[in-house]
Scaffold this motif. Structure first.
Motif, mmCIF file in Angstrom:
data_model
loop_
_atom_site.group_PDB
_atom_site.id
_atom_site.type_symbol
_atom_site.label_atom_id
_atom_site.label_comp_id
_atom_site.label_asym_id
_atom_site.label_seq_id
_atom_site.Cartn_x
_atom_site.Cartn_y
_atom_site.Cartn_z
ATOM 1 N N ILE A 160 13.225 -7.063 -19.591
ATOM 2 C CA ILE A 160 12.875 -6.236 -20.829
ATOM 3 C C ILE A 160 13.847 -7.135 -21.933
ATOM 4 O O ILE A 160 13.121 -7.312 -23.065
ATOM 5 N N ASP A 161 14.839 -7.002 -21.778
ATOM 6 C CA ASP A 161 15.711 -7.531 -22.754
ATOM 7 C C ASP A 161 15.472 -9.059 -23.393
ATOM 8 O O ASP A 161 15.329 -9.440 -24.447
ATOM 9 N N ILE A 162 15.012 -9.708 -22.422
ATOM 10 C CA ILE A 162 14.509 -11.118 -22.542
ATOM 11 C C ILE A 162 13.358 -11.385 -23.672
ATOM 12 O O ILE A 162 13.169 -11.612 -24.432
ATOM 13 N N SER A 163 12.333 -10.192 -22.970
ATOM 14 C CA SER A 163 11.022 -9.956 -23.948
ATOM 15 C C SER A 163 11.380 -9.496 -25.175
ATOM 16 O O SER A 163 10.754 -10.156 -25.962
ATOM 17 N N GLN A 164 12.166 -8.557 -25.284
ATOM 18 C CA GLN A 164 12.523 -8.071 -26.536
ATOM 19 C C GLN A 164 13.147 -9.049 -27.503
ATOM 20 O O GLN A 164 12.670 -9.226 -28.633
ATOM 21 N N ASN A 165 13.982 -9.740 -26.989
ATOM 22 C CA ASN A 165 14.495 -10.722 -27.976
ATOM 23 C C ASN A 165 13.484 -12.059 -28.185
ATOM 24 O O ASN A 165 13.389 -12.603 -29.441
ATOM 25 N N SER A 166 12.650 -12.250 -27.415
ATOM 26 C CA SER A 166 11.627 -13.361 -27.426
ATOM 27 C C SER A 166 10.596 -12.766 -28.756
ATOM 28 O O SER A 166 10.092 -13.526 -29.708
ATOM 29 N N LEU A 167 10.427 -11.451 -28.567
ATOM 30 C CA LEU A 167 9.267 -10.773 -29.679
ATOM 31 C C LEU A 167 10.042 -10.632 -30.746
ATOM 32 O O LEU A 167 9.252 -11.102 -31.881
ATOM 33 N N LYS A 168 11.144 -10.445 -31.069
ATOM 34 C CA LYS A 168 11.998 -10.242 -32.334
ATOM 35 C C LYS A 168 12.044 -11.729 -32.872
ATOM 36 O O LYS A 168 11.804 -11.827 -34.230
#
Length: 379
Positions: A160-168
């Motif tokens: 989830i953290d990886i997805s969040q950083n990628s999205l940001k």
């Protein structure tokens, strides 16, 4: 979702294993219940966090009217605008002295058109920047959750953290690129005007003129005045068209606020225009104050006629709701649309008798909500 299912399974497994064990100490049971309640609370926070990520990614960023699509559309229009500069400059041709007047008129029309498109491109970029900032704020305002309490789900939380950083990072990229292009548009606009003047100098050198310096000076004034004056006029023309759009959709409060802003803009533009005329001493320049008066008067008169169309403000809002329901494409079976669908359902369920009791603030709020739904899901 997978984490939540695993957690619920653990709760049932715990209940099954210990349901018939009379030896369990009540204090220990209370303590374990507190632990599970705490974990469940953390999972709720994590779920809300992840839900925001899904919403921002699938709707705000990659939705039908999302940031990505807006940026792609802008790039296509920007390319066309730049090509217009290139093609026009390439095809400038003044064969003899008799062509100068007709060319001057046609040049003014072209520069005016490019100025309007330039302002539209800037508006689109500012929308992308605002949407990007709002999306990043949506992610930032997510509920925090304690990873230590959910240590058995570390792998999923890391994903989830990886997805969040990628999205940001993706959203920030669109925002930064938009800021970059916003600056470049003014530079391209300046280069376009300079390039036209350079090409005119070349063309004038090919023909015999009684007073070539005087002719060149007139073109110099025309081009520089266009660069100074056209953006002022273009903004008013865009607002005039925006007023017509608001009226066609029965957006009463949007039209009202635009009308108020236009009155200020018209006064300010009129003053600026007069000062620039005096400053650059244009006597034969065809862009004059009458055009400003025409735009401002038309926009104001259009709103006054619209305002007199219905006696009650809620009648405008009812027409707006009807218009938007016919002109949006929203799939309420998709969970990412649940908030907008719920808002739409609530507004559509309001009866006429209830509308008649709403004050302006409440009616304005309904228009605001419907406008947002329309912008997100318009066909």
């Amino acid at each position: 979702m997978k984490i939540i299912l695993i957690f619920i399974f653990n709760i049932f497994q715990f209940s099954y294993l210990h349901a018939n064990e009379e030896s369990i100490n009540n204090e220990n049971l209370d303590e374990k219940e507190k632990i599970y309640i705490n974990e469940f609370s953390e999972i709720n926070n994590m779920s809300e966090n992840y839900g925001r990520l899904i919403l921002v990614r699938k709707h705000n960023l990659y939705g039908r009217n999302g940031i990505s699509q807006k940026f792609i559309t802008h790039q296509r229009k920007l390319k066309k605008w730049i090509n217009n500069w290139e093609n026009y400059i390439k095809n400038i041709e003044i064969k003899n002295i008799n062509d100068i007047y007709s060319f001057s008129t046609q040049l003014q029309d072209f520069l005016s058109m490019q100025s309007i498109e330039s302002e539209k491109l800037k508006i689109a970029l500012n929308q992308i920047i605002n949407n990007s900032e709002n999306s990043l704020m949506t992610i930032k305002n997510s509920n925090d959750y304690n990873k230590k309490s959910l240590s058995e789900f570390t792998y999923y939380l890391n994903q989830i953290d990886i997805s969040q950083n990628s999205l940001k990072n993706s959203i920030s990229m669109y925002k930064n690129n938009s800021i970059h292009y916003l600056r470049q548009i003014d530079k391209i606009n300046t280069m376009g005007h300079k390039s036209i003047l350079s090409k005119i100098i070349i063309e004038l050198s090919k023909i015999r003129s009684e007073n070539p310096n005087k002719t060149l000076h007139e073109f110099y004034i025309l081009i520089n005045a266009s660069k100074e004056l056209n953006p002022l006029i273009s903004k008013l023309e865009i607002n005039e068209r925006k007023m017509e759009e608001h009226i066609s959709k029965y957006q009463y409060f949007s039209a009202l606020h635009l009308s108020e802003r236009n009155l200020v803009s018209c006064s300010k533009t009129h003053t600026e225009l007069r000062n620039k005329f005096i400053k650059i001493n244009i006597n034969n320049y065809t862009y004059n104050l009458n055009r400003i008066k025409e735009i401002c008067s038309k926009s104001y008169d259009t709103f006054i006629r619209f305002k007199r169309k219905h006696k009650k403000i809620y009648d405008y809002t009812l027409n707006l709701i009807q218009y938007i329901n016919k002109n949006i494409l929203i799939n309420c079976n998709e969970y990412i649309n649940i908030i907008h669908c719920n808002e739409l359902s609530i507004i559509n369920s309001i009866k006429y008798e209830e509308f008649t009791k709403f004050n302006e603030k409440e009616t304005s709020f309904i228009e605001y909500k419907m406008n947002r739904i329309y912008e997100e899901f318009k066909k």
